[in-house]
Write a protein that holds these residues in place. Structure first.
Motif, PDB file in Angstrom:
ATOM      1  N   PHE A 101       0.858  -1.185   0.000  1.00 34.37           N
ATOM      2  CA  PHE A 101       0.000   0.000   0.000  1.00 34.37           C
ATOM      3  C   PHE A 101       0.895   1.237   0.000  1.00 34.37           C
ATOM      4  O   PHE A 101       1.580   1.509   0.987  1.00 34.37           O
ATOM      5  CB  PHE A 101      -0.926  -0.028   1.214  1.00 34.37           C
ATOM      6  CG  PHE A 101      -1.704  -1.322   1.339  1.00 34.37           C
ATOM      7  CD1 PHE A 101      -2.350  -1.868   0.230  1.00 34.37           C
ATOM      8  CD2 PHE A 101      -1.773  -2.003   2.537  1.00 34.37           C
ATOM      9  CE1 PHE A 101      -3.055  -3.061   0.323  1.00 34.37           C
ATOM     10  CE2 PHE A 101      -2.472  -3.194   2.646  1.00 34.37           C
ATOM     11  CZ  PHE A 101      -3.116  -3.727   1.536  1.00 34.37           C
ATOM     12  N   MET A 112      -1.709  -2.835   9.654  1.00 38.30           N
ATOM     13  CA  MET A 112      -3.109  -2.488   9.362  1.00 38.30           C
ATOM     14  C   MET A 112      -4.074  -3.655   9.575  1.00 38.30           C
ATOM     15  O   MET A 112      -5.029  -3.538  10.335  1.00 38.30           O
ATOM     16  CB  MET A 112      -3.238  -1.964   7.930  1.00 38.30           C
ATOM     17  CG  MET A 112      -4.666  -1.548   7.611  1.00 38.30           C
ATOM     18  SD  MET A 112      -4.889  -1.053   5.900  1.00 38.30           S
ATOM     19  CE  MET A 112      -4.825  -2.639   5.113  1.00 38.30           C
ATOM     20  N   ALA A 113      -3.815  -4.759   8.883  1.00 34.89           N
ATOM     21  CA  ALA A 113      -4.771  -5.871   8.949  1.00 34.89           C
ATOM     22  C   ALA A 113      -4.855  -6.489  10.354  1.00 34.89           C
ATOM     23  O   ALA A 113      -5.964  -6.691  10.859  1.00 34.89           O
ATOM     24  CB  ALA A 113      -4.433  -6.926   7.899  1.00 34.89           C
ATOM     25  N   MET A 116      -6.942  -4.127  12.424  1.00 35.83           N
ATOM     26  CA  MET A 116      -8.358  -4.053  12.047  1.00 35.83           C
ATOM     27  C   MET A 116      -9.099  -5.348  12.292  1.00 35.83           C
ATOM     28  O   MET A 116     -10.247  -5.356  12.703  1.00 35.83           O
ATOM     29  CB  MET A 116      -8.472  -3.734  10.546  1.00 35.83           C
ATOM     30  CG  MET A 116      -8.270  -2.294  10.204  1.00 35.83           C
ATOM     31  SD  MET A 116      -8.309  -2.098   8.413  1.00 35.83           S
ATOM     32  CE  MET A 116     -10.056  -1.890   8.158  1.00 35.83           C
ATOM     33  N   LEU A 117      -8.427  -6.458  11.977  1.00 30.52           N
ATOM     34  CA  LEU A 117      -9.159  -7.724  11.938  1.00 30.52           C
ATOM     35  C   LEU A 117      -8.988  -8.558  13.194  1.00 30.52           C
ATOM     36  O   LEU A 117      -9.830  -9.370  13.533  1.00 30.52           O
ATOM     37  CB  LEU A 117      -8.723  -8.543  10.717  1.00 30.52           C
ATOM     38  CG  LEU A 117      -8.886  -7.817   9.381  1.00 30.52           C
ATOM     39  CD1 LEU A 117      -8.286  -8.628   8.253  1.00 30.52           C
ATOM     40  CD2 LEU A 117     -10.355  -7.528   9.105  1.00 30.52           C
ATOM     41  N   ARG A 161       4.165  -8.815   5.564  1.00 29.18           N
ATOM     42  CA  ARG A 161       2.767  -8.393   5.749  1.00 29.18           C
ATOM     43  C   ARG A 161       1.846  -9.611   5.786  1.00 29.18           C
ATOM     44  O   ARG A 161       0.945  -9.698   6.625  1.00 29.18           O
ATOM     45  CB  ARG A 161       2.363  -7.462   4.609  1.00 29.18           C
ATOM     46  CG  ARG A 161       0.932  -6.989   4.672  1.00 29.18           C
ATOM     47  CD  ARG A 161       0.606  -5.995   3.582  1.00 29.18           C
ATOM     48  NE  ARG A 161       0.611  -6.613   2.258  1.00 29.18           N
ATOM     49  CZ  ARG A 161       0.304  -5.955   1.138  1.00 29.18           C
ATOM     50  NH1 ARG A 161       0.015  -4.663   1.181  1.00 29.18           N
ATOM     51  NH2 ARG A 161       0.325  -6.577  -0.024  1.00 29.18           N
ATOM     52  N   ALA A 162       2.090 -10.555   4.877  1.00 29.40           N
ATOM     53  CA  ALA A 162       1.261 -11.764   4.857  1.00 29.40           C
ATOM     54  C   ALA A 162       1.501 -12.609   6.112  1.00 29.40           C
ATOM     55  O   ALA A 162       0.561 -13.116   6.718  1.00 29.40           O
ATOM     56  CB  ALA A 162       1.554 -12.574   3.594  1.00 29.40           C
ATOM     57  N   MET A 165      -0.288 -12.026   9.586  1.00 31.02           N
ATOM     58  CA  MET A 165      -1.630 -12.562   9.871  1.00 31.02           C
ATOM     59  C   MET A 165      -1.552 -14.001  10.366  1.00 31.02           C
ATOM     60  O   MET A 165      -2.576 -14.647  10.564  1.00 31.02           O
ATOM     61  CB  MET A 165      -2.514 -12.472   8.621  1.00 31.02           C
ATOM     62  CG  MET A 165      -2.911 -11.057   8.250  1.00 31.02           C
ATOM     63  SD  MET A 165      -3.787 -10.190   9.568  1.00 31.02           S
ATOM     64  CE  MET A 165      -5.396 -10.970   9.463  1.00 31.02           C
TER      65      MET A 165
END
Lengths: 258, 215
Positions: A101, A112-113, A116-117, A161-162, A165
Motif C-alpha cells: 500500500f 493495518m490488517a 483491524m481484523l 505483511r502476509a 496474519m
C-alpha cells in the motif's frame, strides 16, 4: 498422497471464462508443511489455480478445502463475505507486483490488517511488525514508504505483511518474476527460511532451480490440466511426459540465454 | 473607458460577487455529495444502482444546464416544486455538476491499481474496509486536480442563474448596464471579479494537491 487428511485440498477444480476452459478438472492435495511448486507455460492456468485457493478467482466447478473448511462454499452474499474474510486471514498471498500500500509506511502496511481484523493494540501490532521485519531482514526500513524500496525489498515486506496474519498456508504467485535478476536471491532466501520453518507453501514460479532445491513436489500444468506431477528430481531430471520435456528444454535454454 | 463609473458601482459588484461565492460553495458541497453517491452507485455490485448512476450521469451531462435550471425553476411549480431562484440555482447547478463529479470520482477510484484491492481482500479485509483504508486514500490523491477542474467549471457556471434572476455577479452586471448603458465596463468588472475568485480557488486546489501527494 498417503496422509489421509490433506491440509489444502482442491477437488475437481474447473474454471471457464465463457467458452474458454482454463482449468479442467484439477485435483491437488497438499499436506501440512509441504511445499508445492506449480510450473508451466503462461496461460496454462497455474496462476488461476493458485488464485482459486483463496477464492480471488472463484472456480466455476469443484471444491477448495482448507483443513475441514470449504473455502468456496455456496452461501448467500453477506454470509459468504463474512466466511471468506475469515478464511482469507488464514491464507497468506504474495503477488508478482508486490501490491504494497503506497500511502502507508512499511510498518503501517504490516500492522493495518492485524489491528483491524484481530483487534491488536498499537503496541502489540508494532511488536508483531518488528518481529516479521526482522525475519525478512527489513527492520531498518520500518518507517520507509514503499516507493523508496527496491523490488526485492518490497517483496520481502509483502511477505512480512502476509506472515503477520499468522497464516496456515502461503501462496506465492510468481513472487520473483518482476524482479531484476540480482534481487531475486534475497526473496528466495526468505522463502527458503520459511520452508525450513515448515510453512505450508504453494508456489507458482518460473524458477526451475528454486523449485528443484526447495520444493517437495512439482506440478507441471499446461492448457488447464496437470500434465505431470512428482518429486522435483523426477520432474526435472527424468520427466515422463513429452510436453513436460518440451517445456523444460525451452525453459532451460531460455534461462541459459541470460 | 469610464473608470470613475466603475469605481462608483464596484461596491455593489462586490456584494454580488459574495453571492456568487456563496452560491459556488453550496453548489460544490451539493455537487460533491451527488458525485460521491453517483460514483458509489456506478461502482455498486447491484445492477439497478449501476443503472441509476449511469442514467443520472447521461441525463445531466447530456442536456444543457440552462435547460435543467429552467425546468426546475419555471417548470417546477407545475409539478408542485416551489423554489425561490436562489434555491433553484443551488439545486440545479449542484445536481448538474454532481454528474460530472460522479465521473471524476469514479475515474479516480478505478484508476487505483486493482492489485491494491486484491491485496487488501487477501489479508481478510471486507470490500468496505478495503475501500476505506486502501483504495479511497489513494483515489483521493488522484481526484483532487480533476475535481478542481469541475469546481472551476462550476464557478463559471453560476453565471447561468442570472437567467432565473438570482442577483449574483452576471445578473448585477446586466442590471447596471440597464441603467448606465456601459456594457463594456460592467462586464469587464464582473469578469475581473470572476477571475479573482477562480484564481484563489485554483491556488487552494493546488495547495490541497500538494498536501495529499504520495510521499
Amino acid at each position: 498422497m498417503s496422509d489421509p487428511k490433506p491440509f489444502v485440498d482442491i477437488r475437481h477444480a474447473q474454471k471457464s471464462y465463457g467458452d474458454l476452459e482454463v482449468l479442467k478438472d484439477i485435483d491437488l492435495s497438499v499436506q501440512r508443511g509441504q511445499i508445492v511448486a506449480i510450473i508451466g507455460p503462461s496461460g496454462s492456468g497455474k496462476s488461476t489455480l493458485l488464485r482459486a485457493i483463496n477464492d480471488l478467482d472463484p472456480l466455476t466447478g469443484g471444491e477448495v478445502w482448507l483443513e475441514d473448511v470449504q473455502v468456496n462454499k455456496k452461501l448467500p452474499h453477506r454470509q459468504y463475505e463474512k466466511h471468506i474474510n475469515q478464511v482469507r486471514q488464514q491464507i497468506g498471498m504474495v503477488f508478482q507486483h508486490f501490491n504494497l500500500f503506497p500511502h502507508l509506511t512499511v510498518r503501517e502496511n504490516i500492522t493495518m490488517a492485524p489491528k483491524m481484523l484481530k483487534g491488536l493494540s498499537d503496541e502489540a501490532a508494532n511488536k508483531l511488525a518488528e518481529e516479521q521485519l526482522e525475519k525478512v531482514g527489513m527492520i531498518d526500513r520500518i518507517e520507509y514508504y514503499p516507493s523508496r524500496l527496491s523490488g526485492g525489498q518490497k517483496q520481502r515486506v509483502a511477505i512480512a505483511r502476509a506472515l503477520a496474519m499468522n497464516p496456515k498456508v502461503m501462496l506465492f504467485d510468481e513472487a520473483t518474476s518482476a524482479l531484476d535478476p540480482e534481487l531475486v536471491e534475497e526473496v528466495n532466501l526468505v522463502m527458503k527460511k520459511l520452508a525450513e520453518e515448515h510453512m505450508t507453501m504453494i508456489i507458482v514460479t518460473h524458477e526451475m532451480g528454486f523449485a528443484q532445491s526447495v520444493c517437495d513436489r512439482v506440478l507441471f500444468m499446461d492448457q488447464g490440466v496437470v500434465v505431470e506431477e512428482g518429486p522435483p528430481d523426477v520432474i526435472f531430471r527424468n520427466p515422463q511426459n513429452e510436453r513436460t520435456r518440451g517445456f523444460l528444454r525451452k525453459h532451460l535454454e531460455g534461462a541459459n540465454g541470460h | 473607458m469610464d473608470f470613475e463609473l466603475m469605481w462608483r458601482v464596484y461596491p455593489f459588484f462586490l456584494q454580488a460577487a459574495w453571492v456568487t461565492i456563496v452560491l459556488s460553495v453550496l453548489t460544490a458541497i451539493l455537487g460533491l455529495t451527488c458525485g460521491s453517491l453517483g460514483a458509489a452507485a456506478r461502482l455498486s455490485r447491484h445492477a439497478i444502482l449501476r443503472f441509476i448512476g449511469a442514467a443520472y450521469v447521461s441525463v445531466f451531462r447530456g442536456t444543457p444546464a440552462l435547460i435543467q435550471l429552467f425546468i426546475l425553476y419555471f417548470g417546477g411549480p407545475q409539478i408542485g416544486i416551489q423554489l425561490n431562484a436562489f434555491q433553484a440555482g443551488v439545486i440545479g447547478l449542484g445536481v448538474n455538476i454532481g454528474a460530472y463529479m460522479t465521473e471524476t470520482i469514479r475515474g479516480a477510484i478505478v484508476a487505483v491499481d486493482k492489485g491494491q484491492m486484491e491485496a487488501a481482500r487477501t489479508l481478510g479485509l471486507s470490500k468496505f474496509q478495503a475501500m476505506r483504508k486502501v483504495v479511497l486514500p489513494q483515489a483521493m490523491r488522484l481526484m483532487v486536480r480533476p475535481l478542481g477542474v469541475n469546481i472551476n467549471a462550476l464557478i463559471k457556471g453560476t453565471a447561468l442563474v442570472a437567467a432565473i434572476s438570482v442577483i449574483e455577479l452576471t445578473y448585477t452586471a446586466q442590471r447596471y448596464i440597464g441603467s448606465t448603458y456601459r456594457p463594456f465596463e460592467m462586464f469587464l468588472l464582473a469578469g475581473v471579479l470572476y477571475m479573482i475568485i477562480i484564481y484563489v480557488t485554483g491556488r487552494g486546489v493546488a495547495y490541497l494537491d500538494r498536501k495529499v501527494r504520495i510521499v
